[in-house]
Design a protein around this motif. Structure first.
Motif, short mmCIF file in Angstrom:
data_model
loop_
_atom_site.label_atom_id
_atom_site.label_comp_id
_atom_site.label_asym_id
_atom_site.label_seq_id
_atom_site.Cartn_x
_atom_site.Cartn_y
_atom_site.Cartn_z
N TRP A 230 117.06 54.53 74.67
CA TRP A 230 117.96 55.44 73.94
C TRP A 230 119.01 56.01 74.88
CZ3 TRP A 230 114.79 59.11 70.19
CH2 TRP A 230 114.42 58.36 69.06
N GLY A 231 120.26 55.84 74.51
CA GLY A 231 121.35 56.44 75.29
C GLY A 231 121.76 55.62 76.50
N ALA A 232 121.10 54.47 76.73
CA ALA A 232 121.42 53.69 77.94
C ALA A 232 122.72 52.92 77.76
CB ALA A 232 120.27 52.74 78.25
N GLY A 290 139.24 66.68 76.66
CA GLY A 290 138.64 65.93 75.54
C GLY A 290 138.58 64.44 75.85
N GLN A 291 139.67 63.92 76.38
CA GLN A 291 139.64 62.49 76.71
C GLN A 291 138.66 62.22 77.84
OE1 GLN A 291 143.00 60.64 78.66
NE2 GLN A 291 142.75 58.75 77.50
N PHE A 292 138.58 63.16 78.78
CA PHE A 292 137.64 63.02 79.90
C PHE A 292 136.19 62.96 79.37
CE2 PHE A 292 135.47 64.80 83.75
CZ PHE A 292 135.88 63.85 84.68
N ILE A 293 135.89 63.82 78.39
CA ILE A 293 134.54 63.79 77.79
C ILE A 293 134.34 62.45 77.07
CG2 ILE A 293 133.00 64.85 76.07
CD1 ILE A 293 134.57 67.47 76.44
N ALA A 294 135.36 62.05 76.29
CA ALA A 294 135.24 60.82 75.51
C ALA A 294 134.92 59.63 76.42
CB ALA A 294 136.52 60.58 74.72
N HIS A 295 135.59 59.56 77.56
CA HIS A 295 135.36 58.42 78.45
C HIS A 295 133.97 58.41 79.06
CE1 HIS A 295 139.75 56.99 79.21
NE2 HIS A 295 139.48 57.17 77.95
N ASP A 296 133.36 59.58 79.16
CA ASP A 296 132.01 59.65 79.70
C ASP A 296 131.00 59.02 78.73
OD1 ASP A 296 129.48 60.42 80.59
OD2 ASP A 296 130.07 62.44 81.15
N ILE A 297 131.22 59.25 77.43
CA ILE A 297 130.15 58.95 76.48
C ILE A 297 130.42 57.75 75.58
CG2 ILE A 297 129.29 61.32 76.46
CD1 ILE A 297 130.92 62.00 74.11
N TYR A 378 125.09 59.60 77.16
CA TYR A 378 124.96 61.02 77.52
C TYR A 378 126.20 61.53 78.25
CZ TYR A 378 120.05 59.74 77.06
OH TYR A 378 118.85 59.27 76.60
N PRO A 379 126.52 62.82 78.12
CA PRO A 379 127.53 63.38 79.02
C PRO A 379 126.90 63.59 80.40
CG PRO A 379 126.98 64.96 77.26
CD PRO A 379 126.04 63.81 77.13
N ASP A 380 127.04 62.59 81.26
CA ASP A 380 126.37 62.62 82.57
C ASP A 380 127.33 62.20 83.69
OD1 ASP A 380 126.74 60.01 81.88
OD2 ASP A 380 124.68 59.36 82.17
N LEU A 381 128.63 62.27 83.39
CA LEU A 381 129.65 61.88 84.36
C LEU A 381 129.54 60.42 84.78
CD1 LEU A 381 129.88 65.12 86.55
CD2 LEU A 381 131.57 64.32 84.92
N SER A 382 129.13 59.56 83.84
CA SER A 382 129.04 58.13 84.19
C SER A 382 130.42 57.58 84.53
CB SER A 382 128.41 57.33 83.06
OG SER A 382 128.98 57.65 81.81
N HIS A 383 131.48 58.22 84.01
CA HIS A 383 132.82 57.72 84.35
C HIS A 383 133.24 58.13 85.76
CE1 HIS A 383 133.19 61.70 82.94
NE2 HIS A 383 134.41 61.69 82.49
N LEU A 384 132.46 59.03 86.36
CA LEU A 384 132.73 59.41 87.76
C LEU A 384 131.83 58.58 88.69
CD1 LEU A 384 134.25 61.58 89.52
CD2 LEU A 384 132.13 62.89 89.45
N ASP A 696 127.24 67.24 65.07
CA ASP A 696 125.98 66.47 65.03
C ASP A 696 125.80 65.70 66.35
OD1 ASP A 696 123.83 64.60 64.00
OD2 ASP A 696 125.48 63.19 64.33
N GLN A 697 126.90 65.12 66.83
CA GLN A 697 126.80 64.33 68.06
C GLN A 697 126.37 65.19 69.25
OE1 GLN A 697 127.42 60.78 68.38
NE2 GLN A 697 126.14 61.45 70.07
N PHE A 698 127.03 66.34 69.39
CA PHE A 698 126.70 67.17 70.55
C PHE A 698 125.36 67.88 70.37
CE2 PHE A 698 131.12 66.26 71.50
CZ PHE A 698 131.04 65.99 72.86
N ALA A 699 124.92 68.06 69.13
CA ALA A 699 123.58 68.60 68.92
C ALA A 699 122.55 67.57 69.39
CB ALA A 699 123.37 68.93 67.44
N ARG A 700 122.79 66.31 69.08
CA ARG A 700 121.83 65.29 69.53
C ARG A 700 121.91 65.08 71.04
NH1 ARG A 700 123.00 60.65 67.68
NH2 ARG A 700 124.83 61.13 66.44
N HIS A 701 123.11 65.29 71.60
CA HIS A 701 123.21 65.23 73.07
C HIS A 701 122.39 66.32 73.72
CE1 HIS A 701 125.94 62.04 73.65
NE2 HIS A 701 127.04 62.64 73.28
N LYS A 702 122.33 67.48 73.04
CA LYS A 702 121.59 68.60 73.62
C LYS A 702 120.09 68.45 73.34
CE LYS A 702 121.30 73.63 73.28
NZ LYS A 702 122.01 74.85 72.89
#
Ligand code: HEM
Ligand SMILES: [Ca+2]
Length: 783
Positions: A230-232, A290-297, A378-384, A696-702
């Motif tokens: 999940w989330g991989a 917002g775009q920075f968040i979008a690119h992470d997830i 996940y918002p985990d800075l994968s784009h960094l 809903d998306q950010f609730a499931r992220h949390k």
């Protein structure tokens, strides 16, 4: 009535009456329904219950798709000031009993064997044909001045693993199509996802998860204790509603009448207009973050040639469509009308569009197409940091640091060797990032720079505080802290300004005092197709066509640049004053409001590469929604509990007039278009449909992320101590900017980094002011 009596009556209603009403209704289907079959809509007359009967959970409607299904009964319930539904199925349409009965009707083994055989033959045939087609020079985009080239740079995330999983995804999809053709699985079972027991010919390798790791894995695996994928990265997008594919499995949706939908460009040119409507409170930094968040997830993996080259679906940059024998199976080119108000003058007939790869289900089952995400969900800075070990190791430096390009004393992200930018002239710069998309627009590159510097700032401090730590320890601890800082900025600063107070409350998105106890191992954190192809793309409406670069030292404006000149051209980053100036500009300049207006920098000239025209992002968004099988706008209104539009005249007159020229029926409207037409929710910047999908998306992220920064040691193997968490919660984007600016021209910063610097109460304060609190890293010294 005395208080005692009131409480007694309430108790009797909730505990006795509500369940009785529900029980009676479960057996008596005489309540009012409108519409027929799949579209039947239930109107519930009783006042909402305070507690749900039969172990139901009271959830926002968007989180209970079963309530829009005909024949299901989900009583209304109270949910923190709004009406939710009692849900008995979780986030699935199907009930437990349906799952059980499906499991008991095993599919005939002969059908399975035939489907596997047919599927392999079909894949071989498709792959061979595609390989032959791609020999033809017209079939690939290699010219970096072609507008499609920039689009490809924005979306490409090709690697051998993605390619092999993509082929597996196709193999299982073909098997599903074959089983459906043989009537071994029904259309309903397919749509409801009742296909767990249908072993497909391809099984994706499963990750091995050792004992719970203190640090998130790089690829996002091993987060959920039982569903390790999940989330991989490279797994499928989930969905809020079953897909609308015209063949039930992958073919693009048709109009309600069965005719083809209007071309995505026709819709874009009729409904998405050009005009400037500055936002009264939010600044361009809100857009850019917002775009920075979008690119992470979210990063849909697009089909490419085997070497990663872009596929072309049009002839000579859009002069015409390719003949059918040269059209790749993943092509869904967008038709341009001959009298198109913009492209017509250039005699363009075709916008390149390549479909998203399909991800195989982790349990090897077959089913309708689910598209593949090339980022960790996940918002985990994968784009960094990257989503693979190889990528990460190419970005890491000694001492637990991230590599940088030190440009005359200023740290910038490392230069890349890959062809990721449009200019390769001497002195031009093009930067590395975890997702290879950090150069897409220079204001995005600025955020990548700030986060890279923050990593190194924190790593140096940790290493000084904990001299016994080796470089690995320093690196992973720093990454853990940065991920927490980023999540805190999203939940504490960005989401409230996007969604408004009521939605934040309904979905429990606010940071808590201390640890949050909201972890729910049943919550799947994966990105939904509706979020990625429509709701989160609200951001394309808030982009301004020009970015103003102020010059505080000179007391004026240094330059104003059209955004199309800043895409994949980040060389200005090398100018000594640029980063500070752009940061000031982003705080000062308003973003645009969310409405059906998109700057022509995105809808006409995007990635023009020197040509008089570029590609149309609005048309691409619409086509991407169709590619992912997203249902029409009305279906999502129904899902969130709003009335649907049965007549175009129910829209405001201006929108009605335009909608009627392109769509046959209100039921055909694309989700991205419908969402942009809505008035914002109170205190929010987006309308209710996008707000629900994003919340809903950010609730499931949390709730569905074990490593969420606020989760305590009872569930989170990487939990912070209470005093460390307290420090993390002091972090704001304003502090991050102050700590990582060049300090040449930026000396003060508005405390609320997403609100305009000219708003009363948000005037810039010196960076060392305590109004912008700092995190005390000494709390991270090991005893
Ligand atoms: C700054 C200018 C921007 C440009 C040039 C840009 C460009 C693009 C492009 C080319 C795509 C790929 C479209 C496709 O093939 O489907 C895309 C996707 C997307 N964009 Fe933007 N965008 C910008 C800003 C934003 C903002 C501000 C947001 C959100 C607040 C946003 C959210 C998204 C999302 C969610 C996707 C889908 C990503 C995926 O799943 O592949 N974008 N954008
Ligand atoms: Ca991620």
């Amino acid at each position: 009535m005395s208080l005692y009596n009131f409480i007694l009556r309430l108790f009797v209603y909730v505990v006795v009456v509500c369940p009785v009403i529900v029980f009676a209704h479960a057996h008596d289907k005489s309540y009012v329904t409108h519409g027929q079959g799949h579209n039947a809509h239930v109107h519930i007359k009783e006042p909402p219950c305070s507690t749900c009967p039969r172990h139901g959970h009271c959830v926002p409607k968007v989180q209970c798709p079963a309530h829009v299904r005909s024949g299901s009964y989900n009583p209304a319930c109270h949910l923190d000031g709004v009406v939710g539904v009692c849900c008995f199925t979780g986030r699935s349409h199907a009930t437990e009993s349906e799952h059980r009965s499906r499991a008991s009707t095993a599919i005939n083994i002969e059908d399975v064997k035939v489907s596997h055989r047919q599927s392999r033959l079909k894949l071989e045939d498709w792959v061979m044909t595609a390989a032959e087609q791609l020999q033809h020079s017209m079939m690939t985009v290699t010219n970096s001045t072609s507008p499609s080239f920039g689009h490809h740079l924005s979306v490409v995330s090709h690697d051998a693993r993605a390619a092999s999983l993509g082929r597996g995804g196709l193999l299982n999809l073909f098997a599903a199509q074959e089983l459906k053709a043989r009537q071994a699985i029904s259309e309903d079972d397919l749509l409801l996802g009742l296909t767990e027991n249908t072993d497909g010919p391809f099984c994706p390798p499963q990750p091995t998860c050792v004992a719970p790791n203190r640090y998130r894995s790089i690829g996002g695996e091993c987060n959920n204790p039982t569903s390790s994928t999940w989330g991989a990265v490279l797994t499928g997008y989930e969905r809020l509603l079953p897909p609308d594919y015209s063949d039930g499995t992958w073919a693009i949706r048709t109009a309600k009448s069965g005719a083809p939908l209007p071309s995505a460009r026709t819709v874009s040119s009729a409904l998405v207009l050009e005009g400037s409507h500055p936002h009264p409170t939010h600044n361009l930094m809100f857009m850019q973050f917002g775009q920075f968040i979008a690119h992470d997830i979210s990063a849909g993996v697009i089909f490419t040639a085997d070497n990663g080259t872009a596929i072309s679906c049009c002839m000579n940059d859009g002069e015409d469509f390719l003949p059918p024998e040269l059209t790749h199976f993943a092509c869904a080119p967008i038709a341009i009308d001959a009298d198109d108000q913009f492209y017509g003058q250039f005699r363009r007939k075709c916008i390149n569009f390549v479909r998203t790869q399909i991800a195989p289900a982790h349990d090897c089952s077959v089913g309708y197409a689910k598209q593949m995400n090339g980022a960790t969900h996940y918002p985990d800075l994968s784009h960094l940091y990257g989503s693979t070990e190889e990528k990460l190791s190419s970005l890491r430096d000694a001492g637990g640091l991230l590599k940088v390009f030190n440009d005359y004393g200023r740290d910038l992200p490392p230069l890349t060797e890959r062809k990721e930018c449009l200019s390769a002239k001497e002195g031009a710069a093009c930067f590395e990032s975890g997702d290879n998309h950090g150069n897409q627009i220079i204001s995005l590159t600025v955020l990548h720079t700030i986060f890279t510097r923050e990593h190194n700032r924190v790593a140096r401090a940790l290493s000084a505080l904990n001299p016994t730590w080796d470089e690995d320890r320093v690196f992973w601890e720093t990454r853990r802290i940065l991920q927490a800082e980023f999540q805190h900025m999203i939940y504490n600063e960005w989401l409230p300004l996007l969604l408004g107070p009521q939605t934040i409350k309904t979905f429990a998105l606010s940071p808590s005092e201390g640890y949050s106890s909201s972890y729910d191992p049943q919550a799947n954190p994966s990105i939904s197709a509706e979020f990625s192809t429509a709701a989160m793309r609200f951001g394309h409406s808030v982009v301004d066509g020009r970015i103003t670069i102020p010059s505080p030292n000179m007391g004026g404006i240094y330059e104003t640049i059209s955004i199309q000149e800043l895409m994949f051209q980040p060389t200005r980053m090398r100018l000594r004053h640029f980063l500070d100036r752009l940061l000031i500009g982003l705080s000062t300049q308003p973003m645009q409001i969310v409405d059906p207006y998109v700057t022509e920098g995105l809808s006409r000239y995007m990635f023009h590469g020197g040509n008089p025209y570029g590609v149309d992002l609005a048309a691409i968004n619409i086509q991407r929604g169709r590619d992912h099988g997203v249902q029409s706008y009305n279906q999502y209104r129904k899902l969130i509990g709003l009335d649907i539009f049965t007549d175009f005249q129910q829209f405001p007159p201006n929108a009605a007039k335009r909608l009627i020229t392109v769509y046959e029926n209100p039921d055909d409207i694309d989700l991205w278009v419908g969402g942009l037409l809505e008035e914002p929710v109170e205190g929010a910047i987006i309308g209710p449909t996008f707000a629900n999908i994003i919340a809903d998306q950010f609730a499931r992220h949390k709730h569905g992320d074990r490593y969420f920064y606020e989760h305590g040691p009872d569930v989170n193997p990487g939990a912070f101590t209470p005093s460390q968490l307290e420090e993390i919660k002091k972090v704001t984007l304003a502090r991050l900017i102050c700590d990582n600016r060049d300090g040449i021209e930026l000396v003060s910063q508005p405390p609320q980094a997403f609100l305009r610097a000219d708003l009363p109460g948000n005037e810039p304060v010196p960076c060392d002011s305590t109004i912008i609190p700092s995190m005390d890293l000494s709390k991270f010294k090991e005893d």
